[in-house]
Design a protein around this motif. Sequence first.
Motif, PDB file in Angstrom:
ATOM      1  N   ALA A   1     -36.312  65.417 -10.991  1.00 11.59           N
ATOM      2  CA  ALA A   1     -35.227  65.158 -11.936  1.00 11.59           C
ATOM      3  C   ALA A   1     -35.701  64.218 -13.042  1.00 11.59           C
ATOM      4  O   ALA A   1     -35.431  64.447 -14.234  1.00 11.59           O
ATOM      5  CB  ALA A   1     -34.022  64.568 -11.213  1.00 11.59           C
ATOM      6  N   TYR A   2     -36.416  63.167 -12.668  1.00  7.28           N
ATOM      7  CA  TYR A   2     -36.956  62.258 -13.688  1.00  7.28           C
ATOM      8  C   TYR A   2     -37.937  62.995 -14.610  1.00  7.28           C
ATOM      9  O   TYR A   2     -37.977  62.742 -15.819  1.00  7.28           O
ATOM     10  CB  TYR A   2     -37.641  61.061 -13.032  1.00  7.28           C
ATOM     11  N   ALA A   3     -38.713  63.906 -14.047  1.00  2.00           N
ATOM     12  CA  ALA A   3     -39.687  64.651 -14.853  1.00  2.00           C
ATOM     13  C   ALA A   3     -39.007  65.630 -15.804  1.00  2.00           C
ATOM     14  O   ALA A   3     -39.549  65.950 -16.869  1.00  2.00           O
ATOM     15  CB  ALA A   3     -40.660  65.398 -13.937  1.00  2.00           C
ATOM     16  N   MET A   4     -37.819  66.119 -15.444  1.00  6.05           N
ATOM     17  CA  MET A   4     -37.100  67.059 -16.311  1.00  6.05           C
ATOM     18  C   MET A   4     -36.423  66.353 -17.482  1.00  6.05           C
ATOM     19  O   MET A   4     -36.162  66.963 -18.517  1.00  6.05           O
ATOM     20  CB  MET A   4     -36.073  67.855 -15.511  1.00  6.05           C
ATOM     21  N   GLU A   5     -36.134  65.064 -17.329  1.00 11.24           N
ATOM     22  CA  GLU A   5     -35.486  64.311 -18.411  1.00 11.24           C
ATOM     23  C   GLU A   5     -36.379  64.252 -19.645  1.00 11.24           C
ATOM     24  O   GLU A   5     -37.522  63.804 -19.576  1.00 11.24           O
ATOM     25  CB  GLU A   5     -35.170  62.887 -17.955  1.00 11.24           C
ATOM     26  N   GLY A   6     -35.861  64.736 -20.766  1.00 14.09           N
ATOM     27  CA  GLY A   6     -36.610  64.709 -22.017  1.00 14.09           C
ATOM     28  C   GLY A   6     -37.725  65.728 -22.104  1.00 14.09           C
ATOM     29  O   GLY A   6     -38.497  65.726 -23.068  1.00 14.09           O
ATOM     30  N   LEU A   7     -37.823  66.613 -21.112  1.00 14.98           N
ATOM     31  CA  LEU A   7     -38.912  67.590 -21.070  1.00 14.98           C
ATOM     32  C   LEU A   7     -38.815  68.574 -22.237  1.00 14.98           C
ATOM     33  O   LEU A   7     -37.757  69.153 -22.491  1.00 14.98           O
ATOM     34  CB  LEU A   7     -38.868  68.361 -19.750  1.00 14.98           C
ATOM     35  N   LYS A   8     -39.916  68.769 -22.943  1.00  8.67           N
ATOM     36  CA  LYS A   8     -40.003  69.740 -24.031  1.00  8.67           C
ATOM     37  C   LYS A   8     -40.956  70.849 -23.603  1.00  8.67           C
ATOM     38  O   LYS A   8     -42.043  70.572 -23.079  1.00  8.67           O
ATOM     39  CB  LYS A   8     -40.526  69.081 -25.313  1.00  8.67           C
ATOM     40  N   PHE A   9     -40.559  72.083 -23.816  1.00 10.88           N
ATOM     41  CA  PHE A   9     -41.434  73.196 -23.467  1.00 10.88           C
ATOM     42  C   PHE A   9     -41.050  74.430 -24.283  1.00 10.88           C
ATOM     43  O   PHE A   9     -40.002  74.462 -24.928  1.00 10.88           O
ATOM     44  CB  PHE A   9     -41.380  73.492 -21.965  1.00 10.88           C
ATOM     45  N   LYS A  10     -41.899  75.411 -24.261  1.00 12.64           N
ATOM     46  CA  LYS A  10     -41.654  76.669 -24.985  1.00 12.64           C
ATOM     47  C   LYS A  10     -41.221  77.727 -23.978  1.00 12.64           C
ATOM     48  O   LYS A  10     -41.860  77.906 -22.943  1.00 12.64           O
ATOM     49  CB  LYS A  10     -42.892  77.133 -25.744  1.00 12.64           C
ATOM     50  N   THR A  11     -40.141  78.427 -24.300  1.00 13.58           N
ATOM     51  CA  THR A  11     -39.640  79.452 -23.397  1.00 13.58           C
ATOM     52  C   THR A  11     -39.282  80.708 -24.189  1.00 13.58           C
ATOM     53  O   THR A  11     -39.759  80.887 -25.321  1.00 13.58           O
ATOM     54  CB  THR A  11     -38.456  78.904 -22.571  1.00 13.58           C
ATOM     55  N   PHE A  12     -38.450  81.570 -23.631  1.00  8.93           N
ATOM     56  CA  PHE A  12     -38.177  82.888 -24.215  1.00  8.93           C
ATOM     57  C   PHE A  12     -37.565  82.820 -25.613  1.00  8.93           C
ATOM     58  O   PHE A  12     -37.711  83.739 -26.406  1.00  8.93           O
ATOM     59  CB  PHE A  12     -37.242  83.682 -23.296  1.00  8.93           C
ATOM     60  N   ASN A  13     -36.836  81.728 -25.943  1.00  8.71           N
ATOM     61  CA  ASN A  13     -36.179  81.643 -27.259  1.00  8.71           C
ATOM     62  C   ASN A  13     -36.787  80.578 -28.165  1.00  8.71           C
ATOM     63  O   ASN A  13     -36.189  80.179 -29.157  1.00  8.71           O
ATOM     64  CB  ASN A  13     -34.670  81.402 -27.095  1.00  8.71           C
ATOM     65  N   GLY A  14     -37.978  80.108 -27.817  1.00  5.86           N
ATOM     66  CA  GLY A  14     -38.674  79.152 -28.672  1.00  5.86           C
ATOM     67  C   GLY A  14     -38.840  77.793 -28.032  1.00  5.86           C
ATOM     68  O   GLY A  14     -38.853  77.656 -26.808  1.00  5.86           O
ATOM     69  N   ASP A  15     -38.947  76.767 -28.860  1.00  8.81           N
ATOM     70  CA  ASP A  15     -39.130  75.399 -28.381  1.00  8.81           C
ATOM     71  C   ASP A  15     -37.779  74.799 -27.984  1.00  8.81           C
ATOM     72  O   ASP A  15     -36.814  74.842 -28.761  1.00  8.81           O
ATOM     73  CB  ASP A  15     -39.768  74.535 -29.474  1.00  8.81           C
ATOM     74  N   VAL A  16     -37.729  74.232 -26.798  1.00  3.19           N
ATOM     75  CA  VAL A  16     -36.482  73.658 -26.294  1.00  3.19           C
ATOM     76  C   VAL A  16     -36.755  72.263 -25.737  1.00  3.19           C
ATOM     77  O   VAL A  16     -37.900  71.889 -25.480  1.00  3.19           O
ATOM     78  CB  VAL A  16     -35.852  74.550 -25.198  1.00  3.19           C
ATOM     79  N   GLU A  17     -35.676  71.504 -25.530  1.00  8.52           N
ATOM     80  CA  GLU A  17     -35.793  70.164 -24.967  1.00  8.52           C
ATOM     81  C   GLU A  17     -34.603  69.886 -24.059  1.00  8.52           C
ATOM     82  O   GLU A  17     -33.454  70.146 -24.426  1.00  8.52           O
ATOM     83  CB  GLU A  17     -35.827  69.109 -26.073  1.00  8.52           C
ATOM     84  N   MET A  18     -34.869  69.363 -22.876  1.00  8.75           N
ATOM     85  CA  MET A  18     -33.800  68.917 -21.981  1.00  8.75           C
ATOM     86  C   MET A  18     -33.476  67.467 -22.367  1.00  8.75           C
ATOM     87  O   MET A  18     -34.202  66.552 -22.011  1.00  8.75           O
ATOM     88  CB  MET A  18     -34.233  69.023 -20.517  1.00  8.75           C
TER      89      MET A  18
END
Length: 411
Positions: A337-354
């Motif tokens: 959960a801590y690792a997902m906070e602020g996580l930026k990655f590229k997925t099916f619809n482009g660049d996203v951020e949690m």
Amino acid sequence: MRFPVRAVSMMVAASLSAGAAFAQKGETVKVAWIDPLSGLMASVGQNQLKSYQFVAEKLNASNPAGVKFEILSIDNKLSPAETLNALKSAADQGVRYVVQGLGSGAATALIDGINKHNQRNPGKEIVFLNYAAVDPDLTNSKCSFWHFRLDADTSMKMEAMTTYIKDQKDVQKVYLINQNYAHGHQVAKFAKENLKRKRPDIQVVGDDLHPLAQVRDFAPYVAKIKASGADTIITGNWGSDLALLVKAANDAGLTAKFYTYYANFGGTPTALGKVANGRVYQIGYGHYNLGGLNGQLVAEFKKRFNDDYYSAATYSGLQMLSIAMAKAKSTDPVKVAYAMEGLKFKTFNGDVEMRKTDHQMQQPLFLAQWAPVDAKNSYNVEGTGMTFVPVKQFDAYVSSTPTSCQMKRPS
């Protein structure tokens, strides 16, 4: 050099503990899917379950953490009370991750239930990935460290939708019709607020709420819409509640345009048919003709199941989970959960951020229009000869809305 026996024992224990915290290649991660497999929304639930099983199989072949996802399905009958029973069943089976999306009432129950479970059971925490329940309160007043939303919330989608509507001069009279629960109330609320701010000349000529997944004949509602003189309908309806609404509209010869959140959900495209050509819009984080990774997923899902893959957050959710597990070097829910906070990655619809502040995914949104298949937009939805053609893309910042979340994190 000699160490005291107790010191050596503590070092060994710490070493074993640290080793256990690391994600082991091939480790099985159980994920409980808690959504309806019975009632009027069962067909949507079955599609979503297949989507998660499909994505798990693909990511099990290769993912950053090297883990194996096992999807366990539990029917919650679209009921918050049954959702809590499902959560207990999942916990009893040793599940540490749950996914849910069909109904904000069930999502609210899950957040509350998981908060209480985690407080009472340190070391057995559960994390909730929400792929479609979009009540804004879930990442505002009810926000939780254990809850992560993959879809754009109701306010974000309405922000994008009304940004488009404000420039459509043919929109003069709007009718709101929504399901009578948290999401439906929020659609109506934000539609009225945004239209007043962006197009104060537009009249809201009707505002109806109806029971969730109970109405079988929408003809009386359509008669009211026709009588109001509305040229545009805004609805957050999904599943049978949207399919039956548009069927009744077609049967009555209603020519108003529909601005929707979920017109791509199973059954609705068939109800739309060719007669709705050009009159139905959908706002969402993707569309069938997006191409790239999304195009591959859509095509493969169709070939395997003869069904449409319409909730790609099932992919980005498990993808995010595996990236976070690799980052945390652990499958422990607290560390992940801590690792997902602020996580930026590229997925099916482009660049996203949690987004860290409230655990709300920030991502591009797309407005698409119901239209005939052509060479550029070739995905044939439910064999209708029709598809959703992209009209407008909104960068993440356009639809991003502020949050009032006061996140409480575990020490």
